[in-house]
Design a protein around this motif. Structure first.
Motif, mmCIF file in Angstrom:
data_model
loop_
_atom_site.group_PDB
_atom_site.id
_atom_site.type_symbol
_atom_site.label_atom_id
_atom_site.label_comp_id
_atom_site.label_asym_id
_atom_site.label_seq_id
_atom_site.Cartn_x
_atom_site.Cartn_y
_atom_site.Cartn_z
ATOM 1 N N HIS A 101 42.293 34.061 5.921
ATOM 2 C CA HIS A 101 41.283 34.639 5.022
ATOM 3 C C HIS A 101 40.057 33.738 4.946
ATOM 4 O O HIS A 101 40.134 32.532 5.218
ATOM 5 C CB HIS A 101 41.858 34.884 3.623
ATOM 6 C CG HIS A 101 42.350 33.646 2.955
ATOM 7 N ND1 HIS A 101 41.510 32.706 2.394
ATOM 8 C CD2 HIS A 101 43.602 33.177 2.741
ATOM 9 C CE1 HIS A 101 42.221 31.725 1.880
ATOM 10 N NE2 HIS A 101 43.498 31.975 2.079
ATOM 11 N N ILE A 149 46.534 40.182 1.223
ATOM 12 C CA ILE A 149 47.285 39.033 1.733
ATOM 13 C C ILE A 149 48.394 38.654 0.747
ATOM 14 O O ILE A 149 48.130 38.297 -0.397
ATOM 15 C CB ILE A 149 46.357 37.826 1.988
ATOM 16 C CG1 ILE A 149 45.296 38.205 3.034
ATOM 17 C CG2 ILE A 149 47.160 36.623 2.437
ATOM 18 C CD1 ILE A 149 45.854 38.657 4.363
ATOM 19 N N LEU A 205 38.360 37.763 -1.524
ATOM 20 C CA LEU A 205 38.518 36.909 -0.349
ATOM 21 C C LEU A 205 39.844 37.110 0.363
ATOM 22 O O LEU A 205 39.969 36.782 1.532
ATOM 23 C CB LEU A 205 38.367 35.432 -0.731
ATOM 24 C CG LEU A 205 36.995 34.992 -1.236
ATOM 25 C CD1 LEU A 205 36.981 33.488 -1.465
ATOM 26 C CD2 LEU A 205 35.896 35.374 -0.248
ATOM 27 N N ARG A 206 40.853 37.618 -0.366
ATOM 28 C CA ARG A 206 42.179 37.752 0.240
ATOM 29 C C ARG A 206 42.789 39.125 -0.009
ATOM 30 O O ARG A 206 43.931 39.230 -0.440
ATOM 31 C CB ARG A 206 43.108 36.655 -0.300
ATOM 32 C CG ARG A 206 42.731 35.271 0.157
ATOM 33 C CD ARG A 206 43.737 34.246 -0.304
ATOM 34 N NE ARG A 206 43.609 33.969 -1.726
ATOM 35 C CZ ARG A 206 44.436 33.162 -2.402
ATOM 36 N NH1 ARG A 206 45.452 32.594 -1.790
ATOM 37 N NH2 ARG A 206 44.253 32.945 -3.684
ATOM 38 N N THR A 236 38.041 35.940 10.545
ATOM 39 C CA THR A 236 39.374 35.758 9.989
ATOM 40 C C THR A 236 40.166 37.070 10.061
ATOM 41 O O THR A 236 39.614 38.146 10.294
ATOM 42 C CB THR A 236 39.319 35.292 8.526
ATOM 43 O OG1 THR A 236 38.932 36.393 7.680
ATOM 44 C CG2 THR A 236 38.341 34.140 8.338
ATOM 45 N N VAL A 293 41.412 38.650 7.586
ATOM 46 C CA VAL A 293 40.921 39.551 6.535
ATOM 47 C C VAL A 293 39.684 40.307 6.999
ATOM 48 O O VAL A 293 39.555 41.514 6.745
ATOM 49 C CB VAL A 293 40.647 38.768 5.236
ATOM 50 C CG1 VAL A 293 39.744 39.571 4.298
ATOM 51 C CG2 VAL A 293 41.954 38.442 4.524
ATOM 52 N N ASN A 294 38.749 39.634 7.678
ATOM 53 C CA ASN A 294 37.576 40.338 8.200
ATOM 54 C C ASN A 294 37.995 41.487 9.114
ATOM 55 O O ASN A 294 37.448 42.597 9.033
ATOM 56 C CB ASN A 294 36.680 39.374 8.981
ATOM 57 C CG ASN A 294 36.054 38.297 8.123
ATOM 58 O OD1 ASN A 294 36.413 37.122 8.238
ATOM 59 N ND2 ASN A 294 35.129 38.666 7.267
ATOM 60 N N VAL A 319 32.365 38.753 2.075
ATOM 61 C CA VAL A 319 33.345 39.068 3.106
ATOM 62 C C VAL A 319 32.938 40.369 3.794
ATOM 63 O O VAL A 319 32.866 41.418 3.161
ATOM 64 C CB VAL A 319 34.763 39.209 2.507
ATOM 65 C CG1 VAL A 319 35.774 39.434 3.618
ATOM 66 C CG2 VAL A 319 35.114 37.973 1.701
ATOM 67 N N ARG A 365 50.761 33.573 3.829
ATOM 68 C CA ARG A 365 49.891 33.096 4.898
ATOM 69 C C ARG A 365 50.689 32.314 5.936
ATOM 70 O O ARG A 365 51.784 31.836 5.653
ATOM 71 C CB ARG A 365 48.799 32.176 4.330
ATOM 72 C CG ARG A 365 47.809 32.884 3.419
ATOM 73 C CD ARG A 365 46.828 31.902 2.841
ATOM 74 N NE ARG A 365 47.448 31.016 1.858
ATOM 75 C CZ ARG A 365 46.848 29.986 1.276
ATOM 76 N NH1 ARG A 365 45.605 29.692 1.600
ATOM 77 N NH2 ARG A 365 47.470 29.252 0.389
#
Length: 302
Positions: free
Chosen positions: A98, A130, A126-127, A107, A109-110, A70, A133
């Motif tokens: 995400h 978060i 990855l999240r 995304t 998240v990015n 990520v 969602r």
């Protein structure tokens, strides 16, 4: 790799569909595994259309998932509010929340990772941050945790149903009553594991309250308030009562629509929660995006 063994208790349907009903894996993923030789029946490789027989031994060797890297990306995020504990963002339609296979970049998240370095790590790499969602093609408000204290508090509020989440949508059909409550459990659709449906099998409680904002000749503008937060809840519930959301590719009409929107006409307009550190009630609004406004204008002209 992880090995899974299943024994069929009756003569049944084709292998890929049968495995989909036995597991949480998607049918497309299972078909790919069968094609790649990760699935065997009674010790022999088979095709997806193999018909399951009584007492068949089905072995699935689940390949290891490659870790996604990520990366922080500078994205134009619409940050509604931010302090040292929480952040509220207005996600545009079309943005994935995400990273996942097929969506490794671009995304939310990015973008968050580039915007701030202090995100809660409870949900892993990855999240980060978060807490909840909204779907890729739904726009609107999301709360993000910037540390573990905030994350645990916000998750607990979701669990206790004390957060406030209201959406606005344009649905097909004219709803005759001004308001109502849809109390119907939701689970995976056995015919399509990527879709949710009202069912008594492996389902979880789901409650949606709705109120009519405006009626048009063939459509209704509604507000939907979530009491629970199941996957695709509003989309599945509105389809269940016969008023699917305009433009919804999974739950709407199969006919091609002519509304100026790419995805479902659904927007998370209002969000409320208790601040994890101060105890203050936090309330946020996000105005309807232009594409949904245009849909409402067009519905009024039909």
């Amino acid at each position: 790799m992880t090995k899974h063994t299943f024994i069929s208790e009756e003569k049944s349907t084709r292998l890929d569909k049968w495995l989909t009903n036995q597991t949480e894996w998607s049918r497309s993923l299972i078909q790919q595994w069968i094609q790649d030789g990760h699935v065997a029946v009674n010790g022999e490789p088979v095709k997806s259309n193999y018909k399951i027989q009584l007492n068949d031994e089905v072995v699935v060797v689940e390949p290891e998932v490659k870790e996604l890297e990520v990366k922080a990306e500078s994205l134009d995020l619409d940050i509604i509010y931010e302090d040292k504990d929480v952040l509220v963002v207005n996600k545009p339609r079309g943005m994935v929340v995400h990273p996942a296979p097929g969506h490794a970049s671009g995304t939310l998240v990015n973008g968050l990772m580039a915007h701030c370095q202090d995100l809660s790590g409870i949900n892993g790499v990855l999240r980060p941050g978060i807490v909840h969602r909204i779907d890729k093609d739904t726009s609107g408000l999301l709360m993000v945790a910037k540390n573990d204290l905030a994350h645990e508090s916000l998750v607990e509020q979701l669990k206790n149903k004390t957060t406030k989440r209201r959406y606005e949508a344009l649905v097909s059909g004219v709803i005759p009553h001004d308001k109502g409550t849809i109390d119907a459990p939701i689970g995976r659709d056995p015919e399509d594991r990527q879709r949710m449906t009202v069912t008594d099998m492996h389902a979880r409680e789901a409650v949606t309250h709705f109120q009519v904002i405006e009626r048009f000749a063939n459509y209704t503008h509604v507000a939907c308030e979530l009491e629970t937060g199941r996957t695709h809840q509003i989309r599945a519930h509105m389809k269940y009562i016969g008023y699917p959301i305009v433009g919804d590719p999974k739950y709407g009409s199969r006919k091609k629509h002519d509304f100026p929107i790419n995805g479902q006409a659904l927007h998370a307009e209002f969000l409320g929660f208790i601040h994890p550190r101060t105890g203050e009630e936090m309330l946020f609004h996000a105005p309807l995006p232009d594409d949904l406004k245009n849909c409402l204008n067009q519905a009024g002209r039909k």
